[in-house]
Design an enzyme around this catalytic site. Structure first.
Site, PDB file in Angstrom:
ATOM      1  N   ASP A   1      35.143  50.322  30.471  1.00 38.37           N
ATOM      2  CA  ASP A   1      35.751  49.064  30.033  1.00 38.37           C
ATOM      3  C   ASP A   1      34.998  47.839  30.530  1.00 38.37           C
ATOM      4  O   ASP A   1      35.339  46.717  30.165  1.00 38.37           O
ATOM      5  CB  ASP A   1      37.200  48.967  30.562  1.00 38.37           C
TER       6      ASP A   1
ATOM      7  N   LYS B   1      42.442  42.631  29.345  1.00 42.48           N
ATOM      8  CA  LYS B   1      42.381  43.073  27.938  1.00 42.48           C
ATOM      9  C   LYS B   1      43.634  43.848  27.574  1.00 42.48           C
ATOM     10  O   LYS B   1      44.311  44.413  28.431  1.00 42.48           O
ATOM     11  CB  LYS B   1      41.148  43.957  27.688  1.00 42.48           C
TER      12      LYS B   1
HETATM   13  P1  ATP Z   1      41.821  50.371  32.810  1.00 48.37           P
HETATM   14  O1  ATP Z   1      42.697  49.541  31.917  1.00 48.37           O
HETATM   15  O2  ATP Z   1      40.354  49.972  32.719  1.00 48.37           O
HETATM   16  O3  ATP Z   1      42.031  51.828  32.699  1.00 48.37           O
HETATM   17  P2  ATP Z   1      43.571  49.611  34.946  1.00 48.37           P
HETATM   18  O4  ATP Z   1      43.862  48.200  34.574  1.00 48.37           O
HETATM   19  O5  ATP Z   1      44.599  50.625  34.608  1.00 48.37           O
HETATM   20  O6  ATP Z   1      42.171  50.005  34.333  1.00 48.37           O
HETATM   21  P3  ATP Z   1      42.603  48.759  37.497  1.00 48.37           P
HETATM   22  O7  ATP Z   1      43.414  47.529  37.811  1.00 48.37           O
HETATM   23  O8  ATP Z   1      41.214  48.550  37.052  1.00 48.37           O
HETATM   24  O9  ATP Z   1      43.350  49.694  36.470  1.00 48.37           O
HETATM   25  O10 ATP Z   1      42.666  49.678  38.809  1.00 48.37           O
HETATM   26  C1  ATP Z   1      42.469  51.061  38.796  1.00 48.37           C
HETATM   27  C2  ATP Z   1      42.086  51.502  40.201  1.00 48.37           C
HETATM   28  O11 ATP Z   1      40.770  51.035  40.442  1.00 48.37           O
HETATM   29  C3  ATP Z   1      42.946  50.878  41.303  1.00 48.37           C
HETATM   30  O12 ATP Z   1      44.014  51.686  41.632  1.00 48.37           O
HETATM   31  C4  ATP Z   1      41.967  50.714  42.451  1.00 48.37           C
HETATM   32  O13 ATP Z   1      42.037  51.776  43.334  1.00 48.37           O
HETATM   33  C5  ATP Z   1      40.589  50.738  41.818  1.00 48.37           C
HETATM   34  N1  ATP Z   1      39.835  49.461  41.907  1.00 48.37           N
HETATM   35  C6  ATP Z   1      38.536  49.335  42.219  1.00 48.37           C
HETATM   36  N2  ATP Z   1      38.142  48.059  42.172  1.00 48.37           N
HETATM   37  C7  ATP Z   1      39.214  47.329  41.828  1.00 48.37           C
HETATM   38  C8  ATP Z   1      39.416  45.942  41.626  1.00 48.37           C
HETATM   39  N3  ATP Z   1      38.435  45.056  41.800  1.00 48.37           N
HETATM   40  N4  ATP Z   1      40.626  45.534  41.240  1.00 48.37           N
HETATM   41  C9  ATP Z   1      41.615  46.443  41.059  1.00 48.37           C
HETATM   42  N5  ATP Z   1      41.484  47.765  41.278  1.00 48.37           N
HETATM   43  C10 ATP Z   1      40.300  48.223  41.643  1.00 48.37           C
END
Ligand code: ATP
Length: 303
Positions: free
Chosen positions: A141, A14
């Site tokens: 999210d 997203k």
């Molecule tokens: P958001 O946009 O919802 O704030 P994000 O895209 O910044 O999230 P994610 O890729 O969801 O961040 O990862 C955040 C943290 O979540 C990672 O550093 C990791 O430690 C943890 N995590 C737990 N499950 C997962 C997963 N399936 N894939 C990626 N990261 C994960």
């Protein structure tokens, strides 16, 4: 094992076309007006029966993803199993293409995908409402990753109203080296605001109208992310990435969610390729990805 013993779910990333952030709540969360748009960068989660819960991850950023029970896909499987009085005996394989810790809800996407996959594999028959309820328990999210399309998120982002979208929007995403911690970005946002009064977060009528009519120029004029200043404060090099996209002709340049991925709204597919090439040539990002939105939420693709 035959192919019918496993199911695969595809789930999109997203971008927040508007992220209005209120002051911190007593529970530590922030009230939001969060306009999500699902875009066509996908993770795929394959669920296969196994002796015990096991997670594997493939893809260029696989080493950054936890393979223990903190993984949102594992937590989703455990939550559904517990509600239906069974053990989560599955192997969850995540084919990861969504940037990790990139502000594109990759972990949330995998949580929603694992939920849909386990429900299908186990024949749980959970209602949409129950799946959305589990999603909201897993993270702010996660419900949006299930429904996809475009939606307004209120509360901490989990109270969703689907939005009508009148056409496809073209995007380029500049993927940075390394992630940013979402809680750290919210803390920095609070710190930068200091004691200044924070208005209640409200969706922009102009932005909702631009989505409804599919008008990219109008959407570009209305996009806004209250976390952008905080992400740039923690990662000053993002200013250079945003500038490179604007100079290359993007209609709008913004940090995606809590960053550090930067999102560039462009006129069409041809401009997307040109802006992606210019971003790569600028040396201000690790990779540039082209995608359109809206995209469908978590969906079974095989099984
Ligand atoms: P958001 O946009 O919802 O704030 P994000 O895209 O910044 O999230 P994610 O890729 O969801 O961040 O990862 C955040 C943290 O979540 C990672 O550093 C990791 O430690 C943890 N995590 C737990 N499950 C997962 C997963 N399936 N894939 C990626 N990261 C994960």
């Amino acid at each position: 094992m035959s192919a019918s013993d496993s199911v695969t779910v595809r789930v999109p990333a997203k971008v927040n076309v508007q992220l209005a952030v209120g002051g911190p709540r007593p529970d530590g969360f922030h009230d939001l007006a969060n306009v999500f748009l699902a875009v066509g960068l996908y993770d795929e989660v394959t669920v296969t029966p196994a002796d015990e819960l096991r997670i594997t991850v493939s893809g260029p950023d696989a080493h950054q993803v936890p393979t223990d029970r903190t993984n949102l896909a594992a937590r989703a499987a455990l939550a559904l199993a517990e509600r239906h009085g069974r053990e989560a005996r599955v192997h969850l394989h995540i084919a990861k293409d969504i940037p990790v810790a990139g502000g594109m809800a990759g972990g949330s996407a995998d949580g929603a995908a694992a939920l849909v996959g386990c429900d299908a594999l186990w024949g749980t028959g959970a209602s949409r409402e129950e799946l959305l309820e589990i999603c909201a328990e897993l993270g702010s999210d996660v419900p949006f990753s299930l429904i996809g399309g475009a939606a307004l998120g209120r509360g901490r982002g989990e109270l969703l109203t689907p939005l009508e979208v009148g056409g496809a929007f073209h995007w380029v995403f500049a993927v940075a080296d390394g992630g940013l911690s979402t809680p750290a970005v919210y803390r920095e946002c609070d710190r930068l605001r200091g004691d200044a009064p924070v208005p209640d977060p409200e969706p922009s009528p102009a932005l909702l109208e631009a989505l409804r009519t599919g008008d990219a120029a109008a959407l570009a004029a209305a996009v806004d992310n209250d976390l952008q200043a905080a992400a740039v404060s923690l990662r000053p090099s993002l200013a250079e990435t945003l500038r490179a996209g604007t100079e290359a002709g993007a209609l709008a340049s913004l940090v995606s969610g809590s960053g550090p991925t930067c999102a560039f709204l462009v006129k069409d597919g041809q401009d997307a390729e040109a802006v992606a090439a210019a971003l790569l040539a600028s040396g201000s990002c690790r990779a540039a990805r082209v995608a359109t939105g809206p995209a469908e939420g978590a969906r079974l693709v095989a099984g």
